[in-house]
Design a protein around this motif. Structure first.
Motif, PDB file in Angstrom:
ATOM      1  N   MET A   1       0.848  -1.196   0.000  1.00 55.65           N
ATOM      2  CA  MET A   1       0.000   0.000   0.000  1.00 55.65           C
ATOM      3  C   MET A   1       0.879   1.240   0.000  1.00 55.65           C
ATOM      4  SD  MET A   1      -2.783   1.314   2.825  1.00 55.65           S
ATOM      5  CE  MET A   1      -3.871  -0.077   2.546  1.00 55.65           C
ATOM      6  N   THR A   2       0.634   2.144  -0.939  1.00 55.43           N
ATOM      7  CA  THR A   2       1.393   3.377  -1.042  1.00 55.43           C
ATOM      8  C   THR A   2       0.618   4.518  -0.403  1.00 55.43           C
ATOM      9  OG1 THR A   2       2.337   2.617  -3.134  1.00 55.43           O
ATOM     10  CG2 THR A   2       2.562   4.954  -2.613  1.00 55.43           C
ATOM     11  N   LYS A   3       1.287   5.302   0.419  1.00 51.14           N
ATOM     12  CA  LYS A   3       0.631   6.425   1.079  1.00 51.14           C
ATOM     13  C   LYS A   3       1.038   7.729   0.411  1.00 51.14           C
ATOM     14  CE  LYS A   3       0.061   4.352   5.658  1.00 51.14           C
ATOM     15  NZ  LYS A   3       0.305   4.520   7.098  1.00 51.14           N
ATOM     16  N   PHE A   4       0.100   8.664   0.323  1.00 52.22           N
ATOM     17  CA  PHE A   4       0.343   9.971  -0.260  1.00 52.22           C
ATOM     18  C   PHE A   4      -0.142  11.051   0.708  1.00 52.22           C
ATOM     19  CE2 PHE A   4      -0.301   7.012  -3.744  1.00 52.22           C
ATOM     20  CZ  PHE A   4       0.751   7.286  -4.597  1.00 52.22           C
ATOM     21  N   ILE A   5       0.548  12.152   0.710  1.00 55.99           N
ATOM     22  CA  ILE A   5       0.121  13.309   1.486  1.00 55.99           C
ATOM     23  C   ILE A   5      -0.320  14.392   0.518  1.00 55.99           C
ATOM     24  CG2 ILE A   5       0.787  15.071   3.166  1.00 55.99           C
ATOM     25  CD1 ILE A   5       0.741  12.271   4.300  1.00 55.99           C
ATOM     26  N   ARG A   6      -1.510  14.914   0.729  1.00 53.15           N
ATOM     27  CA  ARG A   6      -2.038  15.956  -0.131  1.00 53.15           C
ATOM     28  C   ARG A   6      -2.574  17.102   0.716  1.00 53.15           C
ATOM     29  NH1 ARG A   6       0.442  13.756  -3.373  1.00 53.15           N
ATOM     30  NH2 ARG A   6      -0.142  13.031  -5.470  1.00 53.15           N
ATOM     31  N   ARG A   7      -2.362  18.330   0.241  1.00 55.12           N
ATOM     32  CA  ARG A   7      -2.884  19.497   0.939  1.00 55.12           C
ATOM     33  C   ARG A   7      -4.256  19.864   0.367  1.00 55.12           C
ATOM     34  NH1 ARG A   7      -0.211  23.067   3.984  1.00 55.12           N
ATOM     35  NH2 ARG A   7       1.794  22.300   3.163  1.00 55.12           N
ATOM     36  N   LEU A   8      -5.227  20.118   1.233  1.00 53.04           N
ATOM     37  CA  LEU A   8      -6.549  20.509   0.787  1.00 53.04           C
ATOM     38  C   LEU A   8      -6.508  21.911   0.187  1.00 53.04           C
ATOM     39  CD1 LEU A   8      -8.774  19.274   3.780  1.00 53.04           C
ATOM     40  CD2 LEU A   8      -8.289  18.103   1.628  1.00 53.04           C
ATOM     41  N   GLN A   9      -7.285  22.110  -0.864  1.00 55.95           N
ATOM     42  CA  GLN A   9      -7.344  23.410  -1.523  1.00 55.95           C
ATOM     43  C   GLN A   9      -8.790  23.872  -1.595  1.00 55.95           C
ATOM     44  OE1 GLN A   9      -5.004  23.588  -5.244  1.00 55.95           O
ATOM     45  NE2 GLN A   9      -4.297  21.525  -4.768  1.00 55.95           N
ATOM     46  N   ARG A  10      -8.975  25.172  -1.508  1.00 59.63           N
ATOM     47  CA  ARG A  10     -10.307  25.744  -1.624  1.00 59.63           C
ATOM     48  C   ARG A  10     -10.458  26.420  -2.988  1.00 59.63           C
ATOM     49  NH1 ARG A  10     -14.472  27.243   1.576  1.00 59.63           N
ATOM     50  NH2 ARG A  10     -13.333  26.720   3.475  1.00 59.63           N
ATOM     51  N   ILE A  11     -11.500  26.028  -3.700  1.00 61.62           N
ATOM     52  CA  ILE A  11     -11.848  26.678  -4.962  1.00 61.62           C
ATOM     53  C   ILE A  11     -13.319  27.061  -4.869  1.00 61.62           C
ATOM     54  CG2 ILE A  11     -12.076  26.441  -7.454  1.00 61.62           C
ATOM     55  CD1 ILE A  11      -9.784  24.517  -7.448  1.00 61.62           C
ATOM     56  N   GLY A  12     -13.583  28.369  -4.774  1.00 57.30           N
ATOM     57  CA  GLY A  12     -14.941  28.826  -4.538  1.00 57.30           C
ATOM     58  C   GLY A  12     -15.404  28.375  -3.165  1.00 57.30           C
ATOM     59  N   SER A  13     -16.524  27.699  -3.109  1.00 53.70           N
ATOM     60  CA  SER A  13     -17.045  27.199  -1.825  1.00 53.70           C
ATOM     61  C   SER A  13     -16.704  25.731  -1.595  1.00 53.70           C
ATOM     62  CB  SER A  13     -18.573  27.391  -1.780  1.00 53.70           C
ATOM     63  OG  SER A  13     -19.182  26.668  -2.836  1.00 53.70           O
ATOM     64  N   SER A  14     -15.910  25.150  -2.506  1.00 57.85           N
ATOM     65  CA  SER A  14     -15.591  23.720  -2.423  1.00 57.85           C
ATOM     66  C   SER A  14     -14.179  23.492  -1.904  1.00 57.85           C
ATOM     67  CB  SER A  14     -15.739  23.056  -3.805  1.00 57.85           C
ATOM     68  OG  SER A  14     -17.055  23.197  -4.279  1.00 57.85           O
ATOM     69  N   ILE A  15     -14.013  22.387  -1.183  1.00 65.75           N
ATOM     70  CA  ILE A  15     -12.691  21.936  -0.737  1.00 65.75           C
ATOM     71  C   ILE A  15     -12.279  20.781  -1.622  1.00 65.75           C
ATOM     72  CG2 ILE A  15     -11.356  20.963   1.148  1.00 65.75           C
ATOM     73  CD1 ILE A  15     -12.158  23.801   1.667  1.00 65.75           C
ATOM     74  N   LEU A  16     -11.138  20.886  -2.300  1.00 65.22           N
ATOM     75  CA  LEU A  16     -10.682  19.870  -3.245  1.00 65.22           C
ATOM     76  C   LEU A  16      -9.355  19.280  -2.806  1.00 65.22           C
ATOM     77  CD1 LEU A  16     -11.398  21.718  -6.632  1.00 65.22           C
ATOM     78  CD2 LEU A  16     -12.919  20.244  -5.325  1.00 65.22           C
ATOM     79  N   VAL A  17      -9.105  18.036  -3.261  1.00 67.48           N
ATOM     80  CA  VAL A  17      -7.805  17.403  -3.060  1.00 67.48           C
ATOM     81  C   VAL A  17      -7.439  16.707  -4.365  1.00 67.48           C
ATOM     82  CG1 VAL A  17      -8.839  15.273  -2.157  1.00 67.48           C
ATOM     83  CG2 VAL A  17      -6.457  15.837  -1.605  1.00 67.48           C
ATOM     84  N   SER A  18      -6.208  16.817  -4.781  1.00 69.92           N
ATOM     85  CA  SER A  18      -5.782  16.206  -6.043  1.00 69.92           C
ATOM     86  C   SER A  18      -5.436  14.735  -5.831  1.00 69.92           C
ATOM     87  CB  SER A  18      -4.559  16.947  -6.602  1.00 69.92           C
ATOM     88  OG  SER A  18      -3.467  16.844  -5.707  1.00 69.92           O
ATOM     89  N   LEU A  19      -5.698  13.916  -6.856  1.00 68.98           N
ATOM     90  CA  LEU A  19      -5.361  12.493  -6.807  1.00 68.98           C
ATOM     91  C   LEU A  19      -3.950  12.296  -7.363  1.00 68.98           C
ATOM     92  CD1 LEU A  19      -8.710  10.973  -8.134  1.00 68.98           C
ATOM     93  CD2 LEU A  19      -7.964  11.179  -5.758  1.00 68.98           C
ATOM     94  N   PRO A  20      -3.210  11.326  -6.832  1.00 72.93           N
ATOM     95  CA  PRO A  20      -1.846  11.062  -7.331  1.00 72.93           C
ATOM     96  C   PRO A  20      -1.870  10.728  -8.820  1.00 72.93           C
ATOM     97  CG  PRO A  20      -2.238   9.906  -5.265  1.00 72.93           C
ATOM     98  CD  PRO A  20      -3.561  10.448  -5.701  1.00 72.93           C
ATOM     99  N   LYS A  21      -0.984  11.359  -9.566  1.00 68.01           N
ATOM    100  CA  LYS A  21      -0.955  11.188 -11.023  1.00 68.01           C
ATOM    101  C   LYS A  21      -0.726   9.725 -11.409  1.00 68.01           C
ATOM    102  CE  LYS A  21       1.523  12.693 -15.173  1.00 68.01           C
ATOM    103  NZ  LYS A  21       2.628  13.534 -15.694  1.00 68.01           N
ATOM    104  N   ASP A  22       0.215   9.056 -10.744  1.00 70.39           N
ATOM    105  CA  ASP A  22       0.508   7.654 -11.072  1.00 70.39           C
ATOM    106  C   ASP A  22      -0.713   6.766 -10.860  1.00 70.39           C
ATOM    107  OD1 ASP A  22       3.044   8.451 -11.650  1.00 70.39           O
ATOM    108  OD2 ASP A  22       3.939   7.719  -9.779  1.00 70.39           O
ATOM    109  N   TRP A  23      -1.478   7.041  -9.800  1.00 67.96           N
ATOM    110  CA  TRP A  23      -2.669   6.245  -9.492  1.00 67.96           C
ATOM    111  C   TRP A  23      -3.742   6.476 -10.552  1.00 67.96           C
ATOM    112  CZ3 TRP A  23      -7.781   7.356  -8.019  1.00 67.96           C
ATOM    113  CH2 TRP A  23      -8.497   6.287  -7.468  1.00 67.96           C
ATOM    114  N   VAL A  24      -3.894   7.726 -10.960  1.00 65.04           N
ATOM    115  CA  VAL A  24      -4.880   8.070 -11.995  1.00 65.04           C
ATOM    116  C   VAL A  24      -4.536   7.379 -13.305  1.00 65.04           C
ATOM    117  CG1 VAL A  24      -5.800   9.940 -13.410  1.00 65.04           C
ATOM    118  CG2 VAL A  24      -5.546  10.256 -10.938  1.00 65.04           C
TER     119      VAL A  24
END
Length: 325
Positions: A1-24
């Motif tokens: 199992m691979t672990k990733f750390i991602r920082r939450l980002q706010r765009i408008g009223s939504s909170i987003l997190v990006s998915l790891p490129k390799d996983w996608v």
């Protein structure tokens, strides 16, 4: 199992997190693809290529066998969780039965006729079950029933009894919400995805089914009481007696529902204690009637029906699980 750390980002009223490129890339995902999210108390999992729950479909052949009823068949299919109900006939479906089918749609939340010709009628459940919430539906049923009770209680001391004439219509709405909740509960029992979404164990699903049935039965009793009050020959003083002893039922109702939804045992105990006090008042007024050697059947019948309603609220409080050390 691979672990990733991602920082939450706010765009408008939504909170987003990006998915790891390799996983996608490994899962061959693009912006148009869908993934399934499953949340728990402090975790979230993302699943790709998850097979969606197939749409459940049933065909009702027309004309029906002797003694069968098209409305009952449609309602039964709805409660069993079928998303698509196809009514297929060898000949033209009569106008009378078409109207029955159309009227039945008004009783089934989320069900709509999507296709129709002379010998076929297709109806479909258009709501996404995962967007529904058993607790909110139960609260909706509870709110309608409590409103019915309050109007009925006021009618006991008022010369204007017009409000209670609408109770049967409100009872119809209770039935609509009850059918929706039963459908949702049955679907939850066979679809682990829904059980996870609602965070309900099997015992919780059973309790919701019982609570909904209790509320629906209490609503029917309130309509029965309304009919009795509308046609009663009891004096104003007798009706005032009933009003005085039933004022506390509203509190029992509110505490019972809140206790069940929040699984608050302390609140459930308060509701049950309130019901015991109400039963004591009932006992006292019965003793008073007996001491006067008066056989007031109408008065006792009305008191008994209110007692049934109070018992219903207390029964819901009884469903709240005890806390064991």
């Amino acid at each position: 199992m691979t672990k990733f750390i991602r920082r939450l980002q706010r765009i408008g009223s939504s909170i987003l997190v990006s998915l790891p490129k390799d996983w996608v890339e490994a899962n061959k995902l693009d912006k148009s693809n869908e993934v399934e999210l499953e949340t728990n108390e402090n975790t979230i999992s993302i699943t790709v290529n998850k097979a969606e729950r197939p749409s459940k479909e049933v065909v009702i052949s027309y004309p029906l066998p002797t003694d069968e009823n098209i409305v009952a068949d449609i309602t039964g299919a709805y409660l069993l969780g079928y998303d698509v109900i196809r009514i297929k006939a060898k000949t033209t479906i009569p106008v009378e039965d078409r109207e029955k089918i159309r009227n039945s749609m008004r009783r089934l939340v989320g069900m709509e006729i999507v296709e129709e010709d002379s010998s076929n009628i297709n109806v479909q459940f258009l709501l996404d079950a995962t967007t529904l919430n058993p607790a909110k539906i139960l609260k909706r049923i509870s709110s309608i029933a409590l409103g019915m009770f309050n109007d009925l209680s006021l009618a006991l001391i008022s010369d204007d009894k017009s409000n209670i004439q609408t109770l049967s219509n409100r009872d119809d709405e209770v039935d609509r919400q009850y059918f929706l909740l039963v459908r949702l509960i049955r679907s939850t029992m066979i679809d682990s995805r829904l059980a996870s979404t609602f965070r309900l164990e099997n015992i919780d699903v059973l309790d919701y089914r019982m609570a909904a049935n209790i509320l629906e039965t209490a609503s029917d009793t309130l309509v029965e009481i309304a009919n009795s009050v509308s046609n009663t020959t009891l004096s104003k003083s007798d009706l005032k007696k009933i009003y005085d002893i039933t004022k506390d039922i509203e509190t029992i109702h509110q505490k019972s529902i809140d206790a069940f939804i929040d699984q608050d045992r302390r609140l459930a105990i308060e509701a049950i204690a309130g019901h015991r006090k109400f039963q004591k008042k009932i006992s006292d007024i019965r003793s008073s009637i007996e001491e006067k050697n008066q056989l007031q059947i109408d008065l006792l019948d009305l008191i008994y029906m209110f007692e049934r309603v109070s018992r219903s609220w207390a029964d819901i409080a009884d469903l709240v699980k005890p806390v064991y050390s």
